[in-house]
Design an enzyme around this catalytic site. Structure first.
Site, PDB file in Angstrom:
ATOM      1  N   PRO A 201      19.409  14.256  -3.442  1.00  0.00           N
ATOM      2  CA  PRO A 201      20.139  14.109  -4.683  1.00  0.00           C
ATOM      3  C   PRO A 201      19.694  12.910  -5.486  1.00  0.00           C
ATOM      4  O   PRO A 201      20.003  11.774  -5.147  1.00  0.00           O
ATOM      5  CB  PRO A 201      21.587  13.950  -4.231  1.00  0.00           C
ATOM      6  CG  PRO A 201      21.594  14.201  -2.769  1.00  0.00           C
ATOM      7  CD  PRO A 201      20.239  13.924  -2.293  1.00  0.00           C
ATOM      8  N   GLU A 202      18.974  13.151  -6.551  1.00  0.00           N
ATOM      9  CA  GLU A 202      18.765  12.164  -7.593  1.00  0.00           C
ATOM     10  C   GLU A 202      19.711  12.578  -8.718  1.00  0.00           C
ATOM     11  O   GLU A 202      20.541  13.468  -8.531  1.00  0.00           O
ATOM     12  CB  GLU A 202      17.286  12.149  -8.010  1.00  0.00           C
ATOM     13  CG  GLU A 202      16.351  11.836  -6.825  1.00  0.00           C
ATOM     14  CD  GLU A 202      14.877  11.779  -7.178  1.00  0.00           C
ATOM     15  OE1 GLU A 202      14.565  11.305  -8.274  1.00  0.00           O
ATOM     16  OE2 GLU A 202      14.054  12.211  -6.368  1.00  0.00           O
TER      17      GLU A 202
END
Length: 273
Positions: A2-3
């Site tokens: 998750p960015e």
DNA sequence: CCTAAGTCCTGAGTGC
DNA sequence: TGCACTCAGGACTTAG
């Protein structure tokens, strides 16, 4: 994985699935395994019978707004939120909703966390105080802003743009992508870039993050949207993961090497040191 | 054996 | 010597 785009994708997916602002929490249960930080059972008990009013994203954090509290979630490397009836291995938080659905946090590596916060404590949260601007939300993220942050910095530009104090949301994948689009070598000392180069980089960061959001994020191994489907920005990655493949601009082979501990991908012809 | 999307902490080094 | 700051590297963890 998750960015910023993946966190935003999870948020949007949850907004579609959940019936806000009237989705009511019956109870919150946690597994015995520790996440990075841990709320006590008493804190989890406090949110019982409150309604989920909204879901916000702050940098790479998800913030569930309740009547009297916030639930703060960070997905670490492998965290995800789903509406999941069946229990799976690595499910760590289960929020039972009125009506029988279960909002579930799943995280094999447990680098993420989940905290109950009072509304008052949110504004004084140290974690939020030093965050830089959000490229897809804040107009203050400009080439000029980023250029000022690079002055007299010895560290590599890749390391600088992954620093959440400078700009939020850019992780290892999108750092390689943005530098590739801007034609800047990831190891270039930040302080030696020109204003023009940094302007291009700021534009590339906004573009790559926004495009990835539009694609529902990047699924490398296990990222899933809240509804269970994969993102598809991985089909549009131009540098990340393309070691030894031809550069799509000039045909030279993409190189890769760890920079400040993270694997990085660049074209030796388009991105000179 | 190696690698992986992210932070957080520690310690070395520098400059005032 | 000490303080403030910058920067790099390791730790955390599981799966493939």
């Amino acid at each position: 994985m998750p960015e910023l785009p993946e966190v935003e994708t999870v948020r949007r997916g949850l907004l579609e699935i959940l019936d806000l602002p009237s989705e009511e929490i019956v109870s919150v249960k946690k597994s015995s395994k520790k996440l990075r930080y841990n709320s006590t059972l008493a804190q989890l008990h406090q949110v019982k019978s409150q309604k989920i009013r909204a879901i916000h994203r702050k940098a790479k954090y998800l913030l569930f707004e309740l009547d009297r509290h916030y639930l703060l979630s960070h997905l670490g490397m492998t965290g995800s939120w789903r509406i999941e009836q069946d229990k799976r291995k690595h499910d760590h938080i289960r929020i039972l909703l009125k009506g029988g659905r279960v909002l579930t946090y799943h995280d094999p590596r447990r680098f993420g966390f989940f905290e109950v916060l009072t509304k008052e404590s949110l504004s004084q949260l140290d974690r939020f105080k030093s965050l830089g601007p959000d490229p897809v939300v804040d107009p203050s993220f400009t080439g000029e802003y980023l250029f000022n942050k690079t002055r007299s910095k010895q560290t590599s530009i890749k390391s600088l743009i992954m620093d959440q104090k400078v700009v939020v949301g850019v992780g290892n994948i999108y750092a390689s992508e943005a530098l590739y689009l801007a034609g800047i070598h990831p190891e270039k000392p930040a302080g030696r870039l020109t204003a023009f180069q940094v302007e291009r980089l700021a534009e590339a960061i906004v573009e790559v993050l926004q495009d990835a959001i539009d694609c529902g994020g990047t699924t490398i191994s296990d990222f899933k949207q809240a509804g269970g489907s994969a993102g598809y920005f991985q089909n549009f990655l131009l540098a990340y993961g393309r070691d030894r493949e031809p550069c799509c601009f000039c045909g030279h082979r993409i190189e890769s090497r760890a920079i400040v501990g993270r694997n990085s991908f660049w074209c030796p012809h388009c991105q000179k040191l």
